[in-house]
Design a protein around this motif. Structure first.
Motif, short mmCIF file in Angstrom:
data_model
loop_
_atom_site.label_atom_id
_atom_site.label_comp_id
_atom_site.label_asym_id
_atom_site.label_seq_id
_atom_site.Cartn_x
_atom_site.Cartn_y
_atom_site.Cartn_z
N ILE A 4 -41.86 41.73 -35.64
CA ILE A 4 -41.56 41.95 -34.22
C ILE A 4 -42.40 41.00 -33.37
N ASP A 5 -41.73 40.27 -32.49
CA ASP A 5 -42.42 39.38 -31.57
C ASP A 5 -42.86 40.20 -30.35
N GLU A 6 -44.15 40.41 -30.22
CA GLU A 6 -44.68 41.22 -29.12
C GLU A 6 -45.33 40.35 -28.04
N SER A 7 -45.02 39.06 -28.09
CA SER A 7 -45.71 38.11 -27.20
C SER A 7 -45.55 38.49 -25.73
N HIS A 8 -44.36 38.99 -25.37
CA HIS A 8 -44.12 39.31 -23.96
C HIS A 8 -45.12 40.35 -23.44
N GLN A 9 -45.63 41.21 -24.36
CA GLN A 9 -46.60 42.23 -23.93
C GLN A 9 -47.96 41.61 -23.60
N HIS A 10 -48.13 40.36 -24.01
CA HIS A 10 -49.43 39.71 -23.81
C HIS A 10 -49.32 38.53 -22.84
N ALA A 11 -48.22 38.47 -22.09
CA ALA A 11 -48.01 37.33 -21.19
C ALA A 11 -49.22 37.13 -20.28
N GLY A 12 -49.70 35.91 -20.25
CA GLY A 12 -50.83 35.59 -19.38
C GLY A 12 -52.18 35.89 -20.00
N HIS A 13 -52.20 36.62 -21.11
CA HIS A 13 -53.48 36.92 -21.77
C HIS A 13 -53.88 35.77 -22.69
N GLY A 14 -55.06 35.92 -23.29
CA GLY A 14 -55.59 34.87 -24.15
C GLY A 14 -54.63 34.55 -25.30
N GLY A 15 -54.43 33.27 -25.54
CA GLY A 15 -53.64 32.84 -26.69
C GLY A 15 -52.14 32.82 -26.44
N TRP A 16 -51.71 33.39 -25.30
CA TRP A 16 -50.28 33.40 -25.02
C TRP A 16 -49.82 32.01 -24.61
N ARG A 17 -48.58 31.66 -25.03
CA ARG A 17 -48.02 30.37 -24.63
C ARG A 17 -46.61 30.58 -24.10
N GLU A 18 -46.18 29.66 -23.28
CA GLU A 18 -44.81 29.64 -22.80
C GLU A 18 -43.88 29.64 -24.01
N GLY A 19 -42.86 30.48 -24.00
CA GLY A 19 -41.93 30.51 -25.13
C GLY A 19 -42.26 31.60 -26.14
N GLY A 20 -43.39 32.27 -25.97
CA GLY A 20 -43.71 33.40 -26.85
C GLY A 20 -44.05 32.96 -28.25
N LEU A 29 -50.58 31.03 -38.68
CA LEU A 29 -51.75 31.45 -37.90
C LEU A 29 -52.48 30.23 -37.34
N ARG A 30 -52.50 29.17 -38.11
CA ARG A 30 -53.19 27.96 -37.67
C ARG A 30 -52.40 27.25 -36.58
N GLU A 31 -51.08 27.20 -36.78
CA GLU A 31 -50.25 26.39 -35.88
C GLU A 31 -49.99 27.05 -34.52
N ARG A 32 -49.72 28.33 -34.54
CA ARG A 32 -49.30 28.92 -33.28
C ARG A 32 -49.65 30.39 -33.11
N VAL A 33 -49.56 31.14 -34.19
CA VAL A 33 -49.67 32.59 -34.07
C VAL A 33 -51.11 32.98 -33.78
N HIS A 34 -51.29 33.68 -32.67
CA HIS A 34 -52.61 34.01 -32.16
C HIS A 34 -53.04 35.40 -32.62
N ALA A 35 -52.08 36.30 -32.70
CA ALA A 35 -52.40 37.68 -33.09
C ALA A 35 -51.35 38.18 -34.07
N LEU A 36 -51.82 38.84 -35.12
CA LEU A 36 -50.92 39.36 -36.14
C LEU A 36 -51.36 40.78 -36.46
N ALA A 37 -50.57 41.73 -35.93
CA ALA A 37 -50.86 43.13 -36.25
C ALA A 37 -50.11 43.47 -37.53
N ILE A 38 -50.79 44.13 -38.46
CA ILE A 38 -50.19 44.40 -39.76
C ILE A 38 -50.19 45.90 -40.03
N GLU A 39 -49.00 46.43 -40.32
CA GLU A 39 -48.90 47.82 -40.79
C GLU A 39 -48.30 47.74 -42.17
N ALA A 40 -49.12 47.93 -43.19
CA ALA A 40 -48.65 47.72 -44.56
C ALA A 40 -48.81 48.97 -45.39
N SER A 41 -47.85 49.16 -46.29
CA SER A 41 -47.98 50.27 -47.23
C SER A 41 -47.33 49.86 -48.55
#
Lengths: 87, 111
Positions: A24-40, A73-85
């Motif tokens: 799930i792309d949650e970038s819109h929830q972080h608009a304007g915050h650290g690490g956010w970029r235009e285009g999500g 993670l290196r190229e673009r992804v700033h935050a990765l929330a993981i729910e794993a089972s």
């Protein structure tokens, strides 16, 4: 569109053969915050179940997921929330 | 080991509980860091906060230190415990308090 989302999804499928997977792309929830970029495509949440996680600690499981997505993670992804089972 | 790696190593080994975060416990600068602060405050364990946005190269150095790509990062007795998701899962499962007491640290008892 959604190139990073697709990349993340196909890499996780190939690596873990998950029984359930949501990226799930949650970038819109972080608009304007650290690490956010235009285009999500900067903040993602991954919900994944895979038998490969059985017997692994939480840290080991997250490390395995992070390792598969190291490039993203290196190229673009700033935050990765993981729910794993394991299922 | 670089000076920054040395600083991290000394910090996690000389403090029982350390949170590397963006901002400070008073003013978290990121939602994920803020969540871990709230959990630690709720659990009532004393902890040291280190702002990775201050200090030269600290933000990259902490990612390398424990080979973990994201911030926040929680350390207990020199050992890496996890990031925001792991700390939250442990807290929700009641494991975090147990883990901390098991390390001999004082936590508020669940009422």
């Amino acid at each position: 569109m959604s190139t990073f989302r697709n990349r993340i999804e196909s890499k996780l499928r190939a690596a873990f053969e998950p029984t359930r997977l949501e990226v799930i792309d949650e970038s819109h929830q972080h608009a304007g915050h650290g690490g956010w970029r235009e285009g999500g495509e900067t903040h993602f949440r991954v919900r994944i179940g895979s038998p490969q996680f059985a017997g692994k600690s939480r840290v080991e499981t997250h490390r395995a997921v992070n390792a598969v997505l190291a490039e993203e993670l290196r190229e673009r992804v700033h935050a990765l929330a993981i729910e794993a089972s394991a299922s | 080991m670089s000076d920054t790696q040395q600083f991290i190593d000394e910090t996690v080994k000389s403090n029982d509980v350390v949170l590397f975060m963006k901002g400070t416990k008073q003013f978290p600068m990121c939602g994920f860091s803020g969540q871990v602060v709230q959990i630690l405050e709720y659990v009532g364990v004393p902890y040291k906060d280190v702002n990775v946005l201050e200090g030269d190269g600290l933000r990259d150095a902490i990612k390398q230190y424990t080979n973990w790509p994201t911030i926040p990062q929680l350390y207990v007795k020199g050992e890496f415990v996890g990031g925001c998701d792991i700390v939250r899962e442990m807290f929700q499962a009641g494991e975090l308090q147990e883990f901390l007491s098991g390390k001999g640290l004082a936590v508020k008892q669940a009422s």
